[in-house]
Scaffold this motif. Structure first.
Motif, PDB file in Angstrom:
ATOM      1  N   ASN A 310     -26.243  24.041  85.029  1.00 25.07           N
ATOM      2  CA  ASN A 310     -25.209  23.751  86.238  1.00 25.07           C
ATOM      3  C   ASN A 310     -24.204  24.617  86.061  1.00 25.07           C
ATOM      4  OD1 ASN A 310     -23.283  22.506  84.253  1.00 25.07           O
ATOM      5  ND2 ASN A 310     -24.255  20.709  84.223  1.00 25.07           N
ATOM      6  N   SER A 311     -23.188  24.335  87.197  1.00 23.04           N
ATOM      7  CA  SER A 311     -22.104  25.284  87.190  1.00 23.04           C
ATOM      8  C   SER A 311     -21.052  25.307  86.077  1.00 23.04           C
ATOM      9  CB  SER A 311     -21.583  24.819  88.586  1.00 23.04           C
ATOM     10  OG  SER A 311     -22.130  25.139  89.549  1.00 23.04           O
ATOM     11  N   GLY A 312     -21.267  24.100  85.207  1.00 27.57           N
ATOM     12  CA  GLY A 312     -20.141  24.179  84.263  1.00 27.57           C
ATOM     13  C   GLY A 312     -19.959  25.114  83.271  1.00 27.57           C
ATOM     14  N   LEU A 313     -21.321  25.664  82.959  1.00 30.71           N
ATOM     15  CA  LEU A 313     -21.190  26.895  82.056  1.00 30.71           C
ATOM     16  C   LEU A 313     -21.040  28.265  82.520  1.00 30.71           C
ATOM     17  CD1 LEU A 313     -24.101  28.734  82.476  1.00 30.71           C
ATOM     18  CD2 LEU A 313     -25.141  26.809  81.576  1.00 30.71           C
ATOM     19  N   MET A 314     -20.759  28.305  83.998  1.00 29.80           N
ATOM     20  CA  MET A 314     -20.578  29.774  84.642  1.00 29.80           C
ATOM     21  C   MET A 314     -19.147  30.002  84.110  1.00 29.80           C
ATOM     22  SD  MET A 314     -23.470  30.644  85.192  1.00 29.80           S
ATOM     23  CE  MET A 314     -22.526  32.383  85.987  1.00 29.80           C
ATOM     24  N   ASP A 315     -18.196  29.023  83.732  1.00 30.95           N
ATOM     25  CA  ASP A 315     -16.822  29.235  83.496  1.00 30.95           C
ATOM     26  C   ASP A 315     -16.864  30.207  82.245  1.00 30.95           C
ATOM     27  OD1 ASP A 315     -15.975  27.505  85.487  1.00 30.95           O
ATOM     28  OD2 ASP A 315     -15.803  25.914  84.225  1.00 30.95           O
ATOM     29  N   CYS A 316     -17.868  30.041  81.497  1.00 28.52           N
ATOM     30  CA  CYS A 316     -17.946  30.961  80.191  1.00 28.52           C
ATOM     31  C   CYS A 316     -18.706  32.254  80.488  1.00 28.52           C
ATOM     32  CB  CYS A 316     -18.580  30.003  79.215  1.00 28.52           C
ATOM     33  SG  CYS A 316     -18.260  28.153  79.168  1.00 28.52           S
ATOM     34  N   ILE A 317     -19.034  32.516  81.615  1.00 27.55           N
ATOM     35  CA  ILE A 317     -19.973  33.847  81.819  1.00 27.55           C
ATOM     36  C   ILE A 317     -19.077  34.678  82.929  1.00 27.55           C
ATOM     37  CG2 ILE A 317     -22.034  34.766  82.547  1.00 27.55           C
ATOM     38  CD1 ILE A 317     -23.317  32.135  81.558  1.00 27.55           C
ATOM     39  N   GLU A 318     -18.812  36.095  82.587  1.00 28.67           N
ATOM     40  CA  GLU A 318     -18.321  36.910  83.643  1.00 28.67           C
ATOM     41  C   GLU A 318     -19.422  37.944  83.696  1.00 28.67           C
ATOM     42  OE1 GLU A 318     -14.550  39.829  84.421  1.00 28.67           O
ATOM     43  OE2 GLU A 318     -14.723  38.707  82.561  1.00 28.67           O
ATOM     44  N   LEU A 319     -19.752  38.362  85.044  1.00 34.74           N
ATOM     45  CA  LEU A 319     -20.367  39.232  85.805  1.00 34.74           C
ATOM     46  C   LEU A 319     -19.613  40.483  86.175  1.00 34.74           C
ATOM     47  CD1 LEU A 319     -22.990  40.865  86.280  1.00 34.74           C
ATOM     48  CD2 LEU A 319     -23.446  39.488  88.140  1.00 34.74           C
ATOM     49  N   VAL A 320     -19.856  41.674  85.538  1.00 30.84           N
ATOM     50  CA  VAL A 320     -19.303  42.770  86.252  1.00 30.84           C
ATOM     51  C   VAL A 320     -19.980  43.767  86.842  1.00 30.84           C
ATOM     52  CG1 VAL A 320     -17.653  44.865  85.864  1.00 30.84           C
ATOM     53  CG2 VAL A 320     -17.176  42.537  84.539  1.00 30.84           C
ATOM     54  N   THR A 321     -19.999  44.351  88.066  1.00 31.87           N
ATOM     55  CA  THR A 321     -20.858  45.296  88.658  1.00 31.87           C
ATOM     56  C   THR A 321     -20.361  46.386  89.271  1.00 31.87           C
ATOM     57  OG1 THR A 321     -21.457  44.000  90.536  1.00 31.87           O
ATOM     58  CG2 THR A 321     -22.846  43.678  88.363  1.00 31.87           C
TER      59      THR A 321
END
Length: 568
Positions: A310-321
């Motif tokens: 769910n969206s909760g874990l996205m607070d712990c992931i950063e994407l750089v492109t």
């Protein structure tokens, strides 16, 4: 029943409600498979269902296809941001690959959930439509040079407003695709799954109250966030890099590297793809949604495969492109293959980096392709047909564990379709479907075996496909050997030909509308997984078992000769 806005549920009730949300998504899945028209939906299950809160945060998903789910909440938020009004009974279509769609064929059918006049959430079903228009039946045009050749882009389109179908949109859509009746049936199955979700959420709110429902959403998001961070704490901090390549562009160019640097701290993981090759005007680019899915899929499989997505874990992931690269293409770069090989290559690059951080948790490489192929035309009675093949293959071995054979790789989670149903629906006859001996990479732990499917076409057929790694096999690990590469072939006149030699093409893995004759046999081969550890360290009894079961042949058994330098 009503509770204050700062409601804190007891853990027992919160867990019951979280499980209810997941079971609701499971019912959405069952509804889709039982009502869909295409084999892609009802047998292959190439779709993903999920629930969202009123602001678009994803709160529950069960199974589904990894590459569909990694940025699904971004797509729902895009719908929210682009619609001036959202009414009860609305239905939206969205597949825009430049705005959090995966690729054109994966259309998200999204419906708001209202309770007593208040918007409380969304239900969404993102699934692979068998056709979305474009230059080739079923898409997967290996020679596309512009996104407009690949099919329709539907960017936050309202198909139904307050329960009433917009007939202008419906007519426009169905007049620009092949097999329109089949597509409309699949769309209705997606809508039906959303309606089921709405009923279940209304029932949950009626029982526990709106604020308790919102508290359960906060609990679900926090649960995944805490569990992800707990998993992160067990991994060493550090910065590591990985790389994989798209083998060719279908026109003689390549290879094209996809590079990532993964930086892990106790609080989050950053994946920086800035050094990836520039985008190419060929169907080998990976939409940003699929790149994000590759990060989520590789991290969850490494850290904790049981974390509820769910969206909760996205607070712990950063994407750089960097916009304008293979992993962040901009208009009008082709994107149709995004969900297949480009996403798989991005995932493999992530896994290569993670192997350096936690080698015992990451397997050797997998076949990681869909070998996506479509066939279209008209049968002897003048009826239009359109079929779509995508298959499982061999996955990589772990320390002490052979790789899985005929299994879907991390970015997918589909099922094999019924060959009997195909032979009823389409002018084809299956000659064989088998595991490929010797396809798994040799090692102390052997890579999983790839698969081969052969079908005879019973009508002239236009064949179109996009794949990759037909020359490079799945990566071995710790001195393990690579798996056998993927492949396509055509049997004509009793002789096997590659696609490239038979039709004088620069690529064997990327082509459009090549003409198969009635009676030709098309062969698709998914490669094997990479081996783990030196082959000489494999136990004699395991080699003898593999010979006995036909996993390896006597001619290849010599590679397992005892290696004195190998670890015992």
């Amino acid at each position: 029943m009503s509770t204050p806005a700062d409601t804190h549920l007891d853990p027992f009730t919160a867990e019951i409600m979280r499980s209810y949300l997941i079971s609701t998504v499971r019912e959405m899945v069952v509804t889709t498979t039982r009502t869909a028209f295409s084999t892609c939906f009802c047998h292959g299950e190439d779709f993903t269902c999920a629930l969202f809160d009123g602001d678009g945060a994803m709160i529950a998903q069960d199974q589904g296809v990894t590459v569909h789910a990694g940025a699904m909440w971004e797509a729902v938020r895009y719908v929210i941001d682009t619609q001036p009004t959202i009414s009860e009974g609305d239905v939206y279509l969205h597949n825009d690959p430049y705005n959090w769609g995966t690729h054109q064929a994966d259309c998200m059918v999204c419906r708001p959930i209202f309770h007593r006049g208040e918007r409380v959430g969304f239900a969404a079903n993102r699934g692979h439509w068998t056709d979305i228009g474009g230059m080739a039946p079923g898409g997967w045009s290996g020679t596309a040079e512009d996104v407009t050749q690949e099919g329709l882009i539907l960017s936050s389109i309202r198909l139904i407003h307050a329960g009433e179908v917009n007939e202008d949109i419906r007519r426009f859509l169905l007049r620009n695709v092949r097999m329109a009746d089949q597509l409309w049936g699949d769309i209705q199955s997606q809508i039906a799954s959303n309606i089921v979700a709405e009923r279940r959420i209304r029932h949950l709110i009626d029982r526990y109250g709106l604020e308790s429902f919102r508290a359960s959403v906060r609990y679900a998001l926090d649960y995944s966030r805490r569990r992800f961070r707990a998993g992160l704490e067990k991994l060493p901090d550090g910065s590591v890099s990985g790389e994989d390549v798209m083998e060719d562009d279908g026109r003689g160019g390549g290879p094209f590297p996809i590079r990532v640097t993964v930086t892990k701290t106790k609080e989050k993981v950053t994946a920086d793809f800035s050094e990836t090759h520039e985008q190419v005007m060929a169907p080998i680019n990976c939409s940003l949604a699929c790149t994000k899915a590759a990060i989520v899929g590789s991290l969850i499989s490494t850290i904790d495969p049981e974390i509820p997505l769910n969206s909760g874990l996205m607070d712990c992931i950063e994407l750089v492109t960097r916009p304008g690269t293979l992993v962040h293409p901009v208009h009008p770069a082709p994107t149709f293959a995004s969900t297949a090989d480009p996403a798989a290559r991005s995932c493999e690059a992530m896994l290569e980096a993670l192997r350096k951080l936690v080698p015992d948790r990451v397997p050797a490489g997998s076949y990681s392709t869909g070998n996506n192929v479509t066939g279209g035309g008209f049968d002897d009675e003048g009826n239009e047909f359109l079929w779509y093949i995508f298959m499982a293959g061999g996955c990589g071995a772990h320390r002490g564990c052979d790789g899985s054979s005929s299994e879907w790789h991390i970015m997918s989670n589909c099922k094999s379709e019924s060959m009997e149903t195909w032979e009823v629906r389409y002018p084809v006859a299956f000659e064989s479907y088998r595991l490929l001996p010797d396809s798994g990479g040799a090692g102390a732990s052997r890579g999983g075996l790839g698969t081969e499917k052969s079908l005879r076409v019973l009508a002239d057929t236009r064949l179109t496909g996009i794949s990759d790694h037909h020359g490079i096999g799945a990566r071995g690990m710790a001195a393990g050997r690579p798996g056998e590469p993927n492949g396509f072939a055509v049997m004509r006149g009793g002789k096997e030909h590659t696609i490239s030699e038979l039709f004088s093409l620069p690529s064997n893995s990327k082509f459009s509308n090549v003409p198969l004759r009635k009676g030709d046999v098309f062969v698709t081969r998914q490669g094997g997984g990479g081996g783990y550890g030196a082959p000489g360290a494999r136990g004699r009894e395991l080699v003898e078992r593999d010979l006995r079961e036909g996993y390896i042949t006597p001619g290849s058994a010599a590679v397992y000769g005892r290696d004195p330098a190998a670890d015992p």
